[in-house]
Design a protein around this motif. Structure first.
Motif, mmCIF file in Angstrom:
data_model
loop_
_atom_site.group_PDB
_atom_site.id
_atom_site.type_symbol
_atom_site.label_atom_id
_atom_site.label_comp_id
_atom_site.label_asym_id
_atom_site.label_seq_id
_atom_site.Cartn_x
_atom_site.Cartn_y
_atom_site.Cartn_z
ATOM 1 N N ALA A 255 -46.450 -71.921 109.550
ATOM 2 C CA ALA A 255 -46.741 -71.592 108.156
ATOM 3 C C ALA A 255 -46.158 -70.255 107.751
ATOM 4 O O ALA A 255 -45.741 -70.070 106.604
ATOM 5 C CB ALA A 255 -48.259 -71.589 107.936
ATOM 6 N N ALA A 256 -46.108 -69.307 108.691
ATOM 7 C CA ALA A 256 -45.611 -67.970 108.370
ATOM 8 C C ALA A 256 -44.127 -67.813 108.652
ATOM 9 O O ALA A 256 -43.563 -66.733 108.417
ATOM 10 C CB ALA A 256 -46.398 -66.924 109.152
ATOM 11 N N GLY A 257 -43.482 -68.834 109.178
ATOM 12 C CA GLY A 257 -42.043 -68.773 109.407
ATOM 13 C C GLY A 257 -41.619 -68.108 110.692
ATOM 14 O O GLY A 257 -40.434 -67.859 110.905
ATOM 15 N N GLY A 258 -42.565 -67.839 111.592
ATOM 16 C CA GLY A 258 -42.227 -67.274 112.900
ATOM 17 C C GLY A 258 -42.641 -68.241 113.995
ATOM 18 O O GLY A 258 -43.454 -69.148 113.785
ATOM 19 N N THR A 259 -42.080 -68.063 115.163
ATOM 20 C CA THR A 259 -42.459 -68.930 116.281
ATOM 21 C C THR A 259 -43.878 -68.616 116.743
ATOM 22 O O THR A 259 -44.391 -67.513 116.559
ATOM 23 C CB THR A 259 -41.493 -68.742 117.463
#
Length: 822
Positions: A274-278
């Motif tokens: 959801a936050a765009g990080g792994t």
């Protein structure tokens, strides 16, 4: 009379005063070994001052000018908090426990001498690369600096246990760390017992088709039929042999196969975050002890900071993260052990048969010193395949013909083992690919290494995979003749043959010790896997969301729904639900109806506050025992945990498996539903005798207590209440929040094996990453940090995982400065 009364009062006052004084003295002596975290210590072995900053969870953040200085600081911190653990781990690896604990640990010492892992570690230490050798030497110097401080300042021998046991500690050296790595490998290996058990069951069953029921394959393509064990060794005719007792000492590394090792790890790519990080979550599973095996630490290396879980004795963050990379471990179940039956020369028992004729054993005598007893001498023997083991070990004697002995091959048995060096390279890696490359030389124990960097997720199986001949008689699944060339290993497969999954299209990957690949023998990886159940629940939780967050990964780690219960209950109760006639209160029929009514409305959640998990667990356990008891006799005792695939095969009559439901020794033909009804009555009778008749008031958590017991003092009257940590817990054998039950004894559902460490790393906001251990940082039972994480762990809570030095200092409970001695 008044005079006598006054003297009785005086005597009582004296005795109470004396008791208080004695207790105060005992406390004072024990408390002397509590470390002072706010201290400056002059030490030899560092080039510049080293700071050990303890945050409010007592996690050391270690800062130094060089990597060697940082490893020195880690060694010092490990010795401050876990000195007794360091001592016992090393003594276990050396086979020297009996020098301290007497005859109670002689069996363990004999086995460890035969495995000879300490000698192999010493040989490996001489062949390490300079960088790793420097790190191990610095780490050893840190431990030894703490020992010097304890001796110089009379700090209560460093641990309370040192007052109770005469356990002098020699200086630490690099080989000791390598030996502990190999010791962990022994604990995580279950293939030896699996081979022996398969051979024993093969001998017991008259119908070899039933072998695939009780020891089923993990879901996937089948394998070619194997020979009967009796066909390999016609001389073995043992039937219904009673199981030899296992070495049950808490310090023994030889556990049942169910406790050989497990873990969870899963990762999400940026497209599924959801936050765009792994994202990465990892919770390695090992046997519970007090303190836990895991110790949290942050190291500020020249390549950057790393933080996560370490094991005292090893200078490496085994699972954790840096600013650029997160890594986690799960047991890979690579088939890296083989049992061999070696034929002795009938004319000279000092020789054994090889493909080229008879050959002499390699032999060496080893003396075991025993506290308060005479020393004993053990003759160690090796074949080309590996060490010769006694017949009592995992019941090897029950499948060894006369005139033969058993040996075992393992990837651990090498004098060139750079596994720890590889782990340290992974810790320093900056990307997924660097970490995969860094693990090239890793040998054992085999692990699935789950990795995430800022952009990529991956999983790579690391560890040596034996190269077997395609004509191997048992395919490594049962003991095989050691003198036949096709059964012997031919080196190892290349690292490129190890399974790997990099940047999967779905953006999610993970492992619950489940089967990862389906390859034909001999490139099969393994026939024995650690999970067929948890992975089903994991798949559902991962696919139920388009994107994931740190919190959804935490939710999955703490999930207590049993997919096994959801699948098996409708199957085994199909003819029992709501079918019984009304029965008067107090009768077995009425109790059965109440139990079925409760289970009918149950979601399968193994919640500690509910009665249904206990009823289900007792029922399914009694059912398996009824199904296998008449076929296997005393060998049924070896099946301490429910085999879900076996129950399902029997009730679905897969390839005739319903035959297990008929009791061969009775005239009637029983059905599987007859067995289910009888087993439920068995379970309810056991519950009545153990917990009472009020089913609605039962609590699963009362039976499923997490047993973090001190491995030495845990059974000492009175003292055990101070050193053992017992907690009501949710979860079960087949839930993602795994709490593996004991399986035997009067408390078969005690939670004895699970996630001693949990970590969740979010690379969209790395400092929001979290971790927790199951007890606390300190091994000193008088320290507030002995169990301060235990309730957090039980409630499913975590503490922050930050690499921000200022945050650590702001919440510091103390700063230890290690100054170079003048």
């Amino acid at each position: 009379m008044a005079l006598m009364f006054r003297w009785l009062i005086r005597s009582a006052v004296f005795l109470v005063t004396l008791s208080v004084v004695v207790l105060l003295l005992v406390y004072w002596f024990a408390a002397r070994s509590l470390p002072d975290y706010d201290d400056t210590v002059e030490v030899r072995g560092v080039t510049a001052p080293v700071e050990v900053v303890r945050d409010n969870a007592n996690v050391p953040h270690i800062f130094g000018e060089t990597d060697a200085d940082v490893f020195f600081g880690l060694g010092f911190a490990h010795a401050q908090d876990r000195l007794w653990q360091l001592i016992t781990l090393r003594r276990t690896a050396q086979g020297r426990l009996s020098e301290v604990f007497g005859t109670a640990t002689v069996t363990t010492d004999k086995l460890m001498r035969r495995y000879d892992i300490y000698r192999l570690a010493v040989a490996s230490a001489d062949k390490l690369d300079p960088e790793t050798k420097s790190a191990l030497e610095a780490y050893s110097a840190g431990i030894n600096a703490r020992l010097d401080q304890i001796n110089t300042e009379a700090l209560g021998r460093g641990a309370p246990e040192m007052w109770l046991f005469n356990a002098p500690m020699a200086p630490w050296r690099p080989a000791d760390s390598l030996a502990i790595t190999k010791l962990m490998g022994l604990q995580m290996s279950g293939h030896l017992e699996a081979e022996v058990l398969r051979a024993r069951v093969s001998l017991e069953l008259s119908d070899q088709d039933r072998l695939r029921d009780i020891l089923p394959e993990a879901p996937g393509s089948g394998v070619a039929a194997l020979p009967e064990y009796a066909a390999l060794f016609p001389e073995v005719t043992t039937r219904h042999a009673a199981a030899a007792p296992m070495d049950s000492h808490p310090l023994s590394p030889f556990k049942r196969q169910a406790f050989a090792g497990a873990s969870n790890a899963w990762a999400a790519a940026p497209t599924r975050s959801a936050a765009g990080g792994t994202l990465l979550a990892n919770d390695p599973h090992l046997g519970f002890t007090a303190p836990a095996i895991w110790y949290l630490a942050r190291l500020e290396l020249e390549t950057g900071g790393v933080i996560g879980g370490t094991i005292p004795g090893m200078p490496v963050v085994l699972t954790g993260r840096s600013a650029d990379l997160g890594w986690g471990l799960t047991t890979a179940y690579v088939d890296d052990q083989d049992v061999y039956i070696e034929e002795l020369n009938p004319d000279n028992t000092e020789e054994y048969r090889t493909p080229d004729g008879f050959k002499k054993f390699r032999k060496r005598s080893s003396i075991i010193n025993i506290a308060d007893a005479d020393p004993i001498t053990v003759t160690l023997r090796w074949t080309d395949n590996g060490p010769v083991l006694p017949g009592s070990h995992y019941n090897l004697g029950s499948i060894t013909p006369p005139g033969h002995v058993a040996s075992v091959a393992s990837t651990l048995f090498t004098e060139e083992d750079p596994s720890l060096a590889a782990a340290m390279k992974v810790m320093r890696a900056k990307s997924v690919q660097q970490a995969i490359n860094a693990a090239t030389d890793y040998v054992a124990p085999a692990q699935n290494l789950t990795l995430v960097d800022r952009d990529t997720i991956a999983m790579k199986t690391i560890g040596a995979m034996p190269r077997r001949d395609a004509n191997h008689q048992s395919e490594g699944r049962m003991p095989s003749p050691g003198w036949i060339a096709a059964n012997r290993w031919d080196g190892k497969l290349p690292y490129t043959a190890n399974p790997e999954f990099i940047a999967p299209a779905g953006g999610i990957l993970g492992n619950t010790n489940n089967k990862t690949v389906d390859r034909p023998f001999p490139n099969h990886v393994s026939f024995v896997w650690g999970d067929t159940q948890r992975v089903q629940r994991w798949q559902r939780l991962m696919q139920n969301r388009e994107v994931h967050t740190r919190d959804s990964f935490i939710e999955a780690q703490l999930d207590t729904v049993s997919p096994t219960a959801r699948a098996l209950l409708p199957l085994i109760g199909a003819e029992l639900w709501f079918t019984g006639e009304a029965a008067p209160d107090g009768t077995p029929e009425r109790q059965r109806q109440r139990a079925l009514d409760l289970l009918a409305g149950w979601s399968g959640e193994m919640n500690e506050h509910l009665p249904e998990p206990l009823i289900y667990a007792a029922w399914i356990r009694a059912l398996q025992d009824r199904l296998i008891r008449d076929e296997l006799g005393p060998l049924a005792e070896e099946f301490t945990h429910v085999q879900p695939l076996f129950i399902e095969r029997a009730f679905r009559d897969v390839q005739g498996a319903a035959e297990w439901c008929d009791v061969r020794q009775s005239a009637p033909v029983e059905t599987c539903h007859d067995m289910a009804r009888l087993a439920l009555d068995d379970a309810l009778l056991w519950i009545k005798e153990t917990w009472g008749t009020q089913l609605e008031s039962l609590r699963w958590g009362d039976a499923h207590q997490a047993t973090h017991d001190h491995p030495v003092l845990g059974e000492v009257p009175l003292l055990r209440y101070f050193v053992n940590i017992r907690q009501s817990t949710s979860g079960g054998d087949n839930t993602l929040q795994r709490g593996l039950t004991r399986g035997t004894g009067k408390d078969p559902f005690y939670n004895v094996h699970g996630a001693g460490y949990r970590g969740v790393y979010d690379f969209a906001d790395p400092d929001s990453s979290v971790f927790v251990t199951s007890t606390g940082q300190s091994g000193h039972f008088l320290s507030r940090h002995y169990d301060d994480m235990a309730q957090l762990w039980r409630r499913g809570e975590y503490i922050p995982m930050s690499l921000d030095a200022e945050l650590a200092r702001a919440a510091a409970v103390g700063v230890t400065r290690l100054e170079p001695a003048q």
